[in-house]
Design a protein around this motif. Structure first.
Motif, PDB file in Angstrom:
ATOM      1  N   GLY A 155     -60.034   1.215 -41.981  1.00  0.00           N
ATOM      2  CA  GLY A 155     -60.326  -0.053 -41.323  1.00  0.00           C
ATOM      3  C   GLY A 155     -60.500   0.092 -39.831  1.00  0.00           C
ATOM      4  N   ALA A 156     -59.685   0.943 -39.204  1.00  0.00           N
ATOM      5  CA  ALA A 156     -59.787   1.149 -37.757  1.00  0.00           C
ATOM      6  C   ALA A 156     -61.111   1.798 -37.387  1.00  0.00           C
ATOM      7  N   ILE A 157     -61.537   2.771 -38.187  1.00  0.00           N
ATOM      8  CA  ILE A 157     -62.835   3.419 -37.933  1.00  0.00           C
ATOM      9  C   ILE A 157     -63.960   2.397 -38.023  1.00  0.00           C
ATOM     10  N   GLN A 158     -63.899   1.557 -39.034  1.00  0.00           N
ATOM     11  CA  GLN A 158     -64.938   0.537 -39.210  1.00  0.00           C
ATOM     12  C   GLN A 158     -64.899  -0.485 -38.089  1.00  0.00           C
ATOM     13  N   MET A 159     -63.717  -0.909 -37.697  1.00  0.00           N
ATOM     14  CA  MET A 159     -63.571  -1.929 -36.664  1.00  0.00           C
ATOM     15  C   MET A 159     -64.083  -1.429 -35.310  1.00  0.00           C
ATOM     16  N   VAL A 160     -63.754  -0.198 -34.951  1.00  0.00           N
ATOM     17  CA  VAL A 160     -64.146   0.360 -33.653  1.00  0.00           C
ATOM     18  C   VAL A 160     -65.566   0.911 -33.680  1.00  0.00           C
ATOM     19  N   GLY A 161     -65.931   1.562 -34.789  1.00  0.00           N
ATOM     20  CA  GLY A 161     -67.210   2.258 -34.838  1.00  0.00           C
ATOM     21  C   GLY A 161     -68.419   1.385 -35.101  1.00  0.00           C
ATOM     22  N   ALA A 162     -68.243   0.257 -35.804  1.00  0.00           N
ATOM     23  CA  ALA A 162     -69.390  -0.566 -36.197  1.00  0.00           C
ATOM     24  C   ALA A 162     -70.246  -1.023 -35.017  1.00  0.00           C
ATOM     25  N   PRO A 163     -69.677  -1.549 -33.929  1.00  0.00           N
ATOM     26  CA  PRO A 163     -70.535  -1.967 -32.803  1.00  0.00           C
ATOM     27  C   PRO A 163     -71.332  -0.819 -32.190  1.00  0.00           C
ATOM     28  N   PHE A 164     -70.753   0.388 -32.156  1.00  0.00           N
ATOM     29  CA  PHE A 164     -71.480   1.542 -31.616  1.00  0.00           C
ATOM     30  C   PHE A 164     -72.668   1.904 -32.512  1.00  0.00           C
ATOM     31  N   ILE A 165     -72.433   1.895 -33.830  1.00  0.00           N
ATOM     32  CA  ILE A 165     -73.524   2.187 -34.762  1.00  0.00           C
ATOM     33  C   ILE A 165     -74.590   1.092 -34.674  1.00  0.00           C
ATOM     34  N   GLY A 166     -74.158  -0.163 -34.579  1.00  0.00           N
ATOM     35  CA  GLY A 166     -75.106  -1.265 -34.445  1.00  0.00           C
ATOM     36  C   GLY A 166     -75.964  -1.131 -33.208  1.00  0.00           C
ATOM     37  N   HIS A 167     -75.325  -0.775 -32.084  1.00  0.00           N
ATOM     38  CA  HIS A 167     -76.068  -0.563 -30.834  1.00  0.00           C
ATOM     39  C   HIS A 167     -77.050   0.600 -30.980  1.00  0.00           C
ATOM     40  N   TRP A 168     -76.623   1.667 -31.612  1.00  0.00           N
ATOM     41  CA  TRP A 168     -77.471   2.828 -31.829  1.00  0.00           C
ATOM     42  C   TRP A 168     -78.679   2.463 -32.689  1.00  0.00           C
ATOM     43  N   SER A 169     -78.457   1.618 -33.700  1.00  0.00           N
ATOM     44  CA  SER A 169     -79.559   1.224 -34.578  1.00  0.00           C
ATOM     45  C   SER A 169     -80.618   0.400 -33.834  1.00  0.00           C
ATOM     46  N   ASP A 170     -80.206  -0.311 -32.790  1.00  0.00           N
ATOM     47  CA  ASP A 170     -81.179  -1.029 -31.956  1.00  0.00           C
ATOM     48  C   ASP A 170     -82.088  -0.055 -31.206  1.00  0.00           C
ATOM     49  N   LYS A 171     -81.584   1.138 -30.943  1.00  0.00           N
ATOM     50  CA  LYS A 171     -82.342   2.131 -30.183  1.00  0.00           C
ATOM     51  C   LYS A 171     -83.251   2.981 -31.068  1.00  0.00           C
ATOM     52  N   VAL A 172     -82.720   3.419 -32.226  1.00  0.00           N
ATOM     53  CA  VAL A 172     -83.447   4.412 -33.035  1.00  0.00           C
ATOM     54  C   VAL A 172     -83.919   3.879 -34.384  1.00  0.00           C
ATOM     55  N   GLY A 173     -83.541   2.652 -34.738  1.00  0.00           N
ATOM     56  CA  GLY A 173     -83.913   2.115 -36.041  1.00  0.00           C
ATOM     57  C   GLY A 173     -82.760   2.149 -37.025  1.00  0.00           C
ATOM     58  N   ARG A 174     -82.860   1.333 -38.069  1.00  0.00           N
ATOM     59  CA  ARG A 174     -81.739   1.185 -39.015  1.00  0.00           C
ATOM     60  C   ARG A 174     -81.768   2.220 -40.146  1.00  0.00           C
ATOM     61  N   THR A 175     -82.937   2.420 -40.746  1.00  0.00           N
ATOM     62  CA  THR A 175     -82.990   3.144 -42.013  1.00  0.00           C
ATOM     63  C   THR A 175     -82.636   4.620 -41.882  1.00  0.00           C
ATOM     64  N   GLY A 176     -82.966   5.257 -40.747  1.00  0.00           N
ATOM     65  CA  GLY A 176     -82.626   6.661 -40.573  1.00  0.00           C
ATOM     66  C   GLY A 176     -81.123   6.882 -40.593  1.00  0.00           C
ATOM     67  N   ILE A 177     -80.394   6.018 -39.871  1.00  0.00           N
ATOM     68  CA  ILE A 177     -78.930   6.104 -39.842  1.00  0.00           C
ATOM     69  C   ILE A 177     -78.365   5.865 -41.240  1.00  0.00           C
TER      70      ILE A 177
END
Length: 425
Positions: free
Chosen positions: A283-305
């Motif tokens: 849960g902690a990984i998901q809580m902390v990591g999700a916004p970073f992954i979301g921000h990254w997906s805005d830069k490089v796209g969703r489907t590759g990740i």
């Protein structure tokens, strides 16, 4: 002039973050009640389904957990269509009220020993009500977040996933503390009710915040349709099918994580407090990591990740469970939970934005709600039941990995279709 623009910009940022708080706290509460039910399945099984056989009782409880998911597509249709007609805010306030009612019923419900067969019947009714509410929650909450800042859709919609991580942490902390500090008798007598009461107390706060937040700019700027459900099925069948497939592995992974305390206790013989403590990491990984992954997906796209994360789940899950079964101890469970947490977060954090972009604004909540909840009903709701059944039938404690691998293949095919058919990157 510049001062006016600065003030307007500050006001916009304030509205956006108010929307994040409103959506996250309500979404966390909605999912907290669902996760807690899964975490305390072993205790609930003995109190409400006393068959004399622990495995059969657990299967009946997990079936009760799953049967509520039959209501999710109905909730998606009713609440999702309502959100596309009346607004995202209106749908969010109604879904939280329904969830509070279902939670209140479970929190005060007498057990089978007290009122007999009425106890499991009422429990099923409460779960059906929660399922109906949750059916409209994901689409409404995700759309609400995704539509406030379209050019940062990945980052802001990922807070929906982060709030689910918070849910997992809170529920696991309750599980670890209650099972570690209370005797089995006290846990059965009243301890299992504590997290439901906690969730119920947060309900009015979540409702108040949601009732006082602004509607999304995209919805206000779009002409609504009186028939969002018909428009979705008539005009977006391919998009709906692809979206359902994309959700598959995300929901199986989520409910596998939810099932892990039960798996650790029943199949590996680990202490309940150890099983719940390991979940905190996920849960902690998901809580902390999700916004970073979301921000990254805005830069490089969703489907590759998402393709990389889905492939990781496919390749790693069988060896992980094989190792866990061979070495059933706290250290192994923690490592497996960390790996699961990283893979699930990588996939799930980019998912809400991708689903929002698959459907147009006029039918977005309906389309997202249907896709998500059909997938959850088919693949996720009965996941714990199917996993327990697979273990019993095959006699193989590694069986949970088979189901996850199947779902990963389905989602990888759907993601490939999203890239080639719909043109997403």
């Amino acid at each position: 002039m510049s001062d006016t623009l600065t003030a307007a910009s500050a006001g916009t940022r304030q509205n956006v973050w108010r929307a994040v708080v409103a959506t996250s706290i309500g979404n966390a509460l909605e999912w907290f009640d669902l996760v807690v039910f899964g975490f305390f399945a072993v205790v609930i099984a003995k109190l409400f389904f006393p068959t004399g056989n622990d495995t059969v009782s657990l299967l009946l409880t997990l079936c009760t957990f799953g049967v509520s998911f039959f209501m999710r597509p109905l909730g998606a249709i009713v609440i999702g269509a309502y959100a596309d007609r009346a607004g995202r805010k209106a749908a969010l306030t109604r879904s939280i009220l329904l969830m509070m009612l279902g939670t209140a019923m479970i929190a005060v419900l007498p057990t089978y020993e007290t009122i007999g067969i009425a106890a499991p019947v009422i429990l099923v009714l409460a779960r059906l009500m929660q399922g109906f509410s949750a059916g409209g929650e994901f689409g409404s909450a995700t759309t609400f977040l995704a539509e406030h800042v379209p050019h940062r859709r990945g980052f802001f919609s990922s807070w929906q996933v982060a709030s689910q991580g918070l849910t997992t942490v809170l529920a696991a902390v309750f599980g670890a503390v209650l099972t570690g500090r209370l005797s089995p008798e006290a846990l059965a007598a009243w301890g299992w009710r504590v997290p439901f009461v906690f969730g119920l107390l947060l309900g009015p706060i979540a409702y108040y915040i949601r009732a006082n937040v602004d509607e999304t700019p995209e919805f206000l700027a779009t002409e609504t349709t009186a028939t969002p459900l018909r428009d979705t099925f008539v005009g977006h069948k391919v998009r709906l099918s692809i979206a359902i497939g994309i959700v598959a592995v995300g929901t199986v992974a989520t409910y596998l994580v939810m099932f892990m305390p039960t798996y650790g206790i029943k199949q590996l013989g680990l202490a309940p407090s150890i099983s719940f403590s390991a979940i905190v990491l996920t849960g902690a990984i998901q809580m902390v990591g999700a916004p970073f992954i979301g921000h990254w997906s805005d830069k490089v796209g969703r489907t590759g990740i998402m393709l990389a994360s889905g492939a990781l789940m496919l390749v790693v899950i069988y060896p992980a469970f094989t190792w866990l079964v061979a070495s059933p101890n706290a250290a192994t469970l923690i490592v497996v939970q960390i790996v699961l947490g990283l893979a699930v977060t990588g996939y799930f954090a980019a998912l809400p934005a991708l689903l929002a972009e698959i459907f147009p604004v006029a039918t977005r909540t309906t389309g997202m709600s249907l896709a998500y909840n059909i997938a959850v009903t088919i693949f996720g709701g009965f996941g714990p039941f199917i996993i327990t059944w697979l273990i019993r039938v095959t006699g193989d404690k590694v069986a949970p990995s088979f189901y996850m691998m199947f779902a990963a293949v389905v989602s990888l095919i759907a993601l490939t279709a999203a890239r080639r058919v719909l043109g997403f990157k």
